[in-house]
Design an enzyme around this catalytic site. Structure first.
Site, mmCIF file in Angstrom:
data_model
loop_
_atom_site.group_PDB
_atom_site.id
_atom_site.type_symbol
_atom_site.label_atom_id
_atom_site.label_comp_id
_atom_site.label_asym_id
_atom_site.label_seq_id
_atom_site.Cartn_x
_atom_site.Cartn_y
_atom_site.Cartn_z
ATOM 1 N N HIS A 16 -10.457 2.859 5.675
ATOM 2 C CA HIS A 16 -10.861 1.710 5.712
ATOM 3 C C HIS A 16 -11.217 0.523 6.093
ATOM 4 O O HIS A 16 -11.547 -0.591 5.859
ATOM 5 C CB HIS A 16 -12.132 1.981 4.947
ATOM 6 C CG HIS A 16 -12.614 3.735 4.616
ATOM 7 N ND1 HIS A 16 -14.360 3.367 5.371
ATOM 8 C CD2 HIS A 16 -12.635 4.390 4.026
ATOM 9 C CE1 HIS A 16 -14.783 4.636 5.842
ATOM 10 N NE2 HIS A 16 -13.506 5.799 4.921
ATOM 11 N N ASP A 76 -0.392 3.736 3.181
ATOM 12 C CA ASP A 76 -0.600 3.601 2.122
ATOM 13 C C ASP A 76 0.492 2.472 1.858
ATOM 14 O O ASP A 76 1.714 2.298 2.159
ATOM 15 C CB ASP A 76 -0.794 4.119 0.414
ATOM 16 C CG ASP A 76 -1.605 3.639 -0.613
ATOM 17 O OD1 ASP A 76 -2.812 3.709 -0.411
ATOM 18 O OD2 ASP A 76 -0.802 3.212 -1.273
ATOM 19 N N SER A 77 0.017 0.840 1.903
ATOM 20 C CA SER A 77 0.954 0.110 1.524
ATOM 21 C C SER A 77 0.560 -0.251 -0.088
ATOM 22 O O SER A 77 -0.589 -1.013 -0.351
ATOM 23 C CB SER A 77 1.099 -0.395 2.975
ATOM 24 O OG SER A 77 -0.602 -0.964 3.232
ATOM 25 N N ARG A 198 5.090 -2.032 8.322
ATOM 26 C CA ARG A 198 3.686 -0.959 8.653
ATOM 27 C C ARG A 198 4.424 -0.430 10.942
ATOM 28 O O ARG A 198 4.476 0.639 10.375
ATOM 29 C CB ARG A 198 2.164 -1.505 9.643
ATOM 30 C CG ARG A 198 1.340 -1.118 9.459
ATOM 31 C CD ARG A 198 -0.398 -1.216 9.448
ATOM 32 N NE ARG A 198 0.049 -0.845 8.373
ATOM 33 C CZ ARG A 198 -0.310 -2.137 7.317
ATOM 34 N NH1 ARG A 198 0.396 -2.913 7.554
ATOM 35 N NH2 ARG A 198 -0.260 -2.363 5.711
HETATM 36 P P1 IMP Z 1 -4.465 0.764 0.414
HETATM 37 O O1 IMP Z 1 -2.970 0.983 0.480
HETATM 38 O O2 IMP Z 1 -5.295 1.027 1.159
HETATM 39 O O3 IMP Z 1 -3.861 0.364 -1.344
HETATM 40 O O4 IMP Z 1 -4.246 -0.694 -0.064
HETATM 41 C C1 IMP Z 1 -3.124 -1.801 0.986
HETATM 42 C C2 IMP Z 1 -3.193 -2.810 0.099
HETATM 43 O O5 IMP Z 1 -1.641 -3.736 0.348
HETATM 44 C C3 IMP Z 1 -3.928 -3.898 1.344
HETATM 45 O O6 IMP Z 1 -4.999 -4.040 1.071
HETATM 46 C C4 IMP Z 1 -3.367 -4.947 1.160
HETATM 47 O O7 IMP Z 1 -3.896 -6.169 -0.111
HETATM 48 C C5 IMP Z 1 -2.189 -5.103 0.583
HETATM 49 N N1 IMP Z 1 -0.846 -4.892 2.531
HETATM 50 C C6 IMP Z 1 -0.772 -3.532 3.075
HETATM 51 N N2 IMP Z 1 -0.418 -3.594 4.306
HETATM 52 C C7 IMP Z 1 -0.181 -5.345 4.162
HETATM 53 C C8 IMP Z 1 0.097 -6.177 4.401
HETATM 54 O O8 IMP Z 1 0.600 -5.788 6.434
HETATM 55 N N3 IMP Z 1 -0.727 -7.856 5.162
HETATM 56 C C9 IMP Z 1 -0.858 -7.910 3.963
HETATM 57 N N4 IMP Z 1 -1.019 -7.236 2.987
HETATM 58 C C10 IMP Z 1 -0.694 -6.036 2.772
#
Ligand code: IMP
Length: 214
Positions: A16, A76-77, A198
């Site tokens: 989302h 997930d990042s 990514r």
């Molecule tokens: P989740 O994977 O939904 O738990 O959220 C990962 C969070 O990590 C995102 O909301 C961003 O805050 C941060 N994040 C992950 N990848 C990136 C990126 O490529 N640029 C900036 N922030 C990132």
């Protein structure tokens, strides 16, 4: 169990997060695969209860694959900062609160770094991590991990990108992710090793699961 290839049909991007969905669509663009996002399909957002990037990626991809009966790709990042013992890590989204206030999250990072006395570039090393999970409705899944090393800069630079992009300067670059175009952030097209976390995870996924579709 062998890795499973995606040869036909629609792929669900189980996120989302508009920034992530946009980037994954950009990365998928050279492949002729119909894509729908979790938002397009009105899917519920599962709670991220895992304690690793892998566990949360599996949880999100499996929930979308089960709900739709289609293969689903989740990311997930997060940003892992060495001086903060890997924080915010899997909690990167949560540091921005329910309002998804990333200027505040970036200020929190900076305040914590200042409190630790982490003021030199060497003291502010960090990496972005992305784990992609491709899950199938029958429960099969495969995982792909990508990382990019860099450092935290202050003040934030650039209006492009999303999340913590404006404070992340990748190693060997002079622009933050926030100052890079999508092409610059993803890295050279057709290269197995893109620049962003990514793009690197995606390169492994596409080589393994998409093969000659590109
Ligand atoms: P989740 O994977 O939904 O738990 O959220 C990962 C969070 O990590 C995102 O909301 C961003 O805050 C941060 N994040 C992950 N990848 C990136 C990126 O490529 N640029 C900036 N922030 C990132």
């Amino acid at each position: 169990m062998d890795v499973r290839r995606l040869t036909e049909g629609t792929l669900v991007v189980a996120s989302h997060n508009q920034g992530k969905v946009r980037e994954i669509r950009e990365l998928l663009a050279p492949f002729s695969i119909p894509v729908k996002s979790a938002g397009d399909l009105d899917l519920e957002e599962p709670e991220e209860t895992g304690d690793t990037f892998e566990a949360n990626a599996i949880l999100k991809a499996e929930a979308a694959a089960k709900a739709t009966g289609l293969p689903a790709l989740a990311d997930d990042s997060g940003l892992a900062i060495d001086a903060l013992d890997g924080d915010p890590g899997i909690y990167s989204a949560r540091w921005a609160g329910p309002e998804k206030d990333f200027p505040m999250a970036m200020r929190t990072v900076e305040e914590k770094l200042q409190a630790k006395g982490a003021l030199t570039p060497e003291g502010r090393t960090a990496r972005f991590v992305a784990v992609l999970c491709l899950a199938w409705p029958d429960g099969h899944h495969d995982l792909f991990r990508g990382e990019v090393e860099g450092q935290i800069v202050w003040p934030p630079r650039g209006e492009k990108g999303f999340g913590y992009d404006p404070v992340f300067l990748p190693e060997g670059e002079d622009k933050t992710f926030g100052e890079m175009t999508a092409d610059e952030k993803h890295g050279p097209r057709g290269d197995a090793c893109g620049l962003s976390h990514r793009a690197r995870a995606f390169a492994l996924f596409s080589e393994t699961c998409l093969g000659d579709n590109g």
